[in-house]
Design an enzyme around this catalytic site. Structure first.
Site, PDB file in Angstrom:
ATOM      1  CG  HIS A 107      31.248 -30.538   6.341  1.00 15.00           C
ATOM      2  ND1 HIS A 107      30.239 -30.957   5.509  1.00 15.00           N
ATOM      3  CD2 HIS A 107      30.844 -30.867   7.585  1.00 15.00           C
ATOM      4  CE1 HIS A 107      29.265 -31.505   6.217  1.00 15.00           C
ATOM      5  NE2 HIS A 107      29.617 -31.456   7.484  1.00 15.00           N
ATOM      6  CG  ASP A 137      30.322 -31.402   2.119  1.00 17.94           C
ATOM      7  OD1 ASP A 137      31.489 -31.447   2.547  1.00 17.94           O
ATOM      8  OD2 ASP A 137      29.321 -31.349   2.862  1.00 17.94           O
ATOM      9  CG  ASN A 209      22.629 -37.430  12.003  1.00 18.65           C
ATOM     10  OD1 ASN A 209      21.992 -36.845  12.869  1.00 18.65           O
ATOM     11  ND2 ASN A 209      22.553 -38.744  11.830  1.00 18.65           N
ATOM     12  CB  SER A 210      28.171 -34.235   8.796  1.00 19.19           C
ATOM     13  OG  SER A 210      27.582 -33.042   8.402  1.00 19.19           O
ATOM     14  CG  LEU A 265      27.862 -24.070 -21.367  1.00 18.87           C
ATOM     15  CD1 LEU A 265      28.181 -24.822 -22.659  1.00 18.87           C
ATOM     16  CD2 LEU A 265      26.369 -24.198 -21.040  1.00 18.87           C
ATOM     17  N   GLY A 266      30.770 -22.309 -19.490  1.00 20.44           N
ATOM     18  CA  GLY A 266      31.266 -20.939 -19.587  1.00 20.44           C
ATOM     19  C   GLY A 266      30.204 -19.901 -19.825  1.00 20.44           C
ATOM     20  CB  VAL A 267      26.783 -19.524 -19.939  1.00 18.43           C
ATOM     21  CG1 VAL A 267      27.104 -19.742 -21.411  1.00 18.43           C
ATOM     22  CG2 VAL A 267      26.222 -20.797 -19.312  1.00 18.43           C
ATOM     23  CB  VAL A 268      26.964 -15.489 -16.019  1.00 21.76           C
ATOM     24  CG1 VAL A 268      26.203 -14.996 -14.787  1.00 21.76           C
ATOM     25  CG2 VAL A 268      28.468 -15.474 -15.762  1.00 21.76           C
ATOM     26  CB  ILE A 269      22.475 -19.266 -16.289  1.00 22.79           C
ATOM     27  CG1 ILE A 269      22.887 -20.045 -15.038  1.00 22.79           C
ATOM     28  CG2 ILE A 269      23.130 -19.833 -17.539  1.00 22.79           C
ATOM     29  CD1 ILE A 269      22.449 -21.500 -15.047  1.00 22.79           C
TER      30      ILE A 269
END
Length: 469
Positions: A107, A137, A209-210, A265-269
């Site tokens: 950013h 980031d 500080n970023s 992986l392809g899962v909604v957790i």
């Protein structure tokens, strides 16, 4: 007597003071050794000239009040027309190799037409952006210079709560400002930041500080200062750094390929809370509950099912659901991984070959409508069968849609009109008639899991019925 007591108190204080001070770290040597490796980063961008002060990022997006990145906000005054080049001192960075490679935040350099690096010896050099990764980031820069003082890279996995750490950066443009504190927590998951297990500290961090380094007491970089939690726009005691293990892995891919590939992986957790743990028969709330298996995903190919609770991934325990994306994202596509999970109360082991994380997440979109069909009275809800059109709209294969919720067990569980019920107590819901039978057979006074799809998002909720009537 009062004078004697006062004298004794002063003596005790003087005796204790040296021992207390002896326990506090002396950072002077560390700073002398590491400060030459820290740089200031500024950019040049085209920005519209407008009257007044605007709290926006260089690409025009409004900076949110919390979890805002550490931009120094430019005061953009003008007559409201045209474009002009706006130099901005945005953040910090640090040298990771003597031949000119520098790490900072994505950013900090996002949207920049030109990136300027100011070294500790006051030289200013234009930097090439080798690559930048928004998900982590992290950005990798290269300047044309040699024999630069490079930092020592530490091991962020060895960090412990309470350990002293130190930050060097350019808050508000004040170069090489040093602040210190302790590690407040590790493995922190932040909103919309699924692939970084952040280091939380109480080190004073402010705009500028970023991208700067976070050092341990051995003078090794253990993190990149990246975000703060704030309601005021300034430091409030909650700072977050990207672990250097994660950052260096990203940097290596950016250097070799120019982009980052992550495992998928392809899962909604979702998280397993106390009530869900009870409903699934677990001893304690732990693991990642699979709310949805995405079609044509590695998880589907490996045999994952909705309702599985992942407890170990690649040999590492999954305590919080947020632990899983961190572990998956750090592996390369094609990696073959052993997964331990709980299904219907039994421990199972699956082997999955990870795919390549897509550019955008698949999201279900849903909308409810349909005719009313009967449902069991024990929940005190009315449901309807799903039409083929509704299934396509909701991206579900089967289930029933809730048409009405009255006072009772259903409302107590948090069900609302429009929810699509796809699974109850481990059984797939295929029709309103079958759903009524499932409800009729539910045990009393024990939580059972119910899977629903709400506004396009699948999730499990615990359901408890107090009687068999």
């Amino acid at each position: 007597m009062k004078r004697l007591i006062s004298t004794l108190c002063v003596s005790v204080t003087l005796m204790l003071a040296p021992s207390v001070q002896a326990d506090l770290p002396d950072f002077t040597g560390l700073v002398k050794d590491t400060a030459p490796s820290v740089v200031n980063i500024s950019t040049v961008q085209s920005a519209p000239s407008r009257g007044g002060l605007e709290f926006r990022t260089p690409d025009g997006e409004e900076i949110p009040e919390i979890f805002r990145h550490f931009f120094r906000i430019p005061e953009q005054f003008g007559d409201g027309g045209g474009q002009r080049k706006t130099p901005q001192s945005l953040g910090s960075g640090f040298v990771i190799s003597s031949d000119g490679y520098i790490l900072t935040n994505h950013h900090v350099i996002k949207g920049a037409e030109q990136v300027i690096v100011r070294l500790n010896d006051r030289r200013e050099l234009e930097a090439e952006v080798v690559g930048s990764d928004e998900r982590s980031d992290v950005a990798l820069l290269k300047i044309d210079a040699n024999n630069l003082p490079a930092v020592d890279i530490g091991d962020s996995s060895e960090l412990e709560q309470g350990e002293w750490v130190l930050a060097i950066g350019s808050p508000f443009g004040f170069d090489h400002t040093v602040t210190s504190g302790i590690v407040s927590a590790t493995g922190r998951a932040l909103a919309n930041e699924n692939y970084v297990p952040f280091i939380q500290t109480d080190v004073a961090i402010n705009p500028g500080n970023s991208g700067g380094p976070l050092f341990n007491l051995d003078g090794e970089v253990v993190g990149i200062n990246s975000q703060i939690y704030t309601r005021s726009g300034g430091f409030m005691g909650l700072s977050f750094a990207i672990p250097i293990d994660v950052a260096m892995g990203v940097a290596e891919q950016l250097k070799s390929d120019g982009y980052v590939s992550r495992g998928w992986l392809g899962v909604v957790i979702q998280e397993v809370n106390k009530d869900l743990a009870e409903s699934f028969g677990l001893d304690k709330p732990a693991g990642a509950l699979v709310a949805k298996v995405l079609p044509n995903s590695p998880a589907e190919a490996a045999g994952f099912r909705e309702g599985d609770i992942i407890q170990r991934f690649n040999g590492k325990p999954i305590v919080l659901s947020s632990d899983l994306p961190h572990q998956v994202g750090r592996l390369s596509p094609g990696s073959k991984v052993n997964v331990e999970l709980v299904r219907s109360g039994e421990t199972r082991r699956l082997k999955v070959e990870l795919g390549l994380l897509p550019g955008t997440n698949e999201q279900a979109r849903a909308e409810s409508s349909g005719s009313v069909a009967p449902s069991g009275n024990r929940l005190n809800i009315v449901v309807a069968d799903l039409t083929d059109e509704q299934k396509n709209k909701w991206n579900v294969r089967d289930g029933v849609v809730i048409q009405r919720v009255m006072s009772g067990a259903g409302s107590a569980a948090g069900l609302v009109s429009g929810d699509v019920i796809t699974m109850l107590n481990g059984e797939r819901v295929e029709s309103a008639h079958q759903f009524a039978s499932l409800v009729r057979d539910l045990p009393a006074n024990r939580s059972v899991p119910m899977r629903i799809v709400r506004r396009g998002s699948p999730l499990f909720i615990p359901l408890r019925l107090s009687s068999k009537n």
